[in-house]
Design a protein around this motif. Structure first.
Motif, PDB file in Angstrom:
ATOM      1  N   UNK A  20      23.535  15.764  -1.925  1.00  6.38           N
ATOM      2  CA  UNK A  20      23.268  14.327  -1.965  1.00  6.38           C
ATOM      3  C   UNK A  20      24.238  13.554  -1.073  1.00  6.38           C
ATOM      4  N   UNK A  21      23.845  12.334  -0.758  1.00  5.53           N
ATOM      5  CA  UNK A  21      24.722  11.457   0.015  1.00  5.53           C
ATOM      6  C   UNK A  21      25.978  11.125  -0.788  1.00  5.53           C
ATOM      7  N   UNK A  40      27.161   6.439   5.119  1.00  5.25           N
ATOM      8  CA  UNK A  40      26.775   7.847   5.222  1.00  5.25           C
ATOM      9  C   UNK A  40      25.278   7.955   5.492  1.00  5.25           C
ATOM     10  N   UNK A  41      24.494   7.119   4.848  1.00  9.13           N
ATOM     11  CA  UNK A  41      23.050   7.120   5.063  1.00  9.13           C
ATOM     12  C   UNK A  41      22.726   6.845   6.536  1.00  9.13           C
ATOM     13  N   UNK A  52      17.392  21.087   3.730  1.00  5.08           N
ATOM     14  CA  UNK A  52      16.575  22.259   3.439  1.00  5.08           C
ATOM     15  C   UNK A  52      16.491  22.440   1.936  1.00  5.08           C
ATOM     16  N   UNK A  53      15.322  22.859   1.443  1.00  6.70           N
ATOM     17  CA  UNK A  53      15.150  23.188   0.040  1.00  6.70           C
ATOM     18  C   UNK A  53      14.974  24.697  -0.048  1.00  6.70           C
ATOM     19  N   UNK A  59      19.010  22.054  -2.736  1.00  6.53           N
ATOM     20  CA  UNK A  59      18.872  21.511  -1.398  1.00  6.53           C
ATOM     21  C   UNK A  59      20.249  21.394  -0.771  1.00  6.53           C
ATOM     22  N   UNK A  60      20.281  21.359   0.555  1.00  3.89           N
ATOM     23  CA  UNK A  60      21.536  21.067   1.235  1.00  3.89           C
ATOM     24  C   UNK A  60      21.253  20.526   2.623  1.00  3.89           C
TER      25      UNK A  60
END
Length: 149
Positions: A20-21, A40-41, A52-53, A59-60
Motif C-alpha cells: 500500500x501507499x 507518494x501517490x 502485481x497480484x 500485492x506489491x
C-alpha cells in the motif's frame, strides 16, 4: 529532494513487499523522508510503478526499467506470441517458445526487469530463466503467465 525520494522508493520496493501507499510512506519516513501519502501517490503515477497480484492474494509494487508504456506493451506482445509453456525446477523456470523466439522472449523478460527474475539465457526454443529464489519461482511464473494471458 524529489529525485532522492524517488530513488529511495525504488530501493524500498526492491527490498520489501510493499502493498500500500501507506506502507511505502511509513518506510520513507523511517528512512528520514518527511512525506505524505498524497506525495507518494503522485510519485507512483509519475514513476509509472505497477502493482502485481500474486496467487496468494498479496500485492506489491514493482518498477519496470523502461517506463515507456508502448515499449512495455511490445515486450508483453513478444512474450504472448512466443511462449508456449513454463515449467519450474527449484529456482529455474524452463520456458518453451515457438522455434526461433526464445532469444526475443528472453530479451523481453530481461528488459521488463521483473523483481523475481535475475536473468535469462536463451537458445532457439527454450529459455532458462533464473528466479531470485526457489520460493519466488512460482511468483515469477505467475507474473509471466499474467502477461501472456
Amino acid at each position: 529532494m524529489k529525485a532522492k525520494r524517488q530513488e529511495k522508493i525504488i530501493e524500498i520496493i526492491k527490498k520489501y513487499d510493499i502493498e500500500t501507499q501507506d506502507e511505502l510512506t511509513e518506510k520513507l519516513i523511517e528512512e528520514g523522508f518527511n512525506t505524505t501519502q498524497a506525495t507518494i501517490s503522485r510519485d507512483i503515477r509519475e514513476m509509472k510503478l505497477t502493482k502485481l497480484t500474486f496467487p496468494n492474494g498479496k500485492q506489491k509494487y514493482i518498477a519496470l526499467e523502461n517506463h515507456d508504456a508502448a515499449s512495455t506493451d511490445k515486450y508483453k506482445r513478444v512474450l504472448k506470441d512466443g511462449i508456449t509453456s513454463i515449467a519450474i525446477s527449484e529456482n529455474i523456470l524452463v520456458i518453451r517458445t515457438v522455434p526461433g523466439m526464445a532469444m526475443a522472449c528472453g530479451a523481453a523478460l530481461d528488459h521488463l526487469r521483473l523483481q523475481t527474475i535475475l536473468g535469462c539465457i536463451a537458445g532457439d526454443d527454450t529459455i532458462m530463466c533464473v528466479a531470485a529464489s526457489k520460493e519466488e519461482a512460482p511468483e515469477a511464473k505467475e507474473s509471466i503467465m499474467r502477461m501472456i494471458r
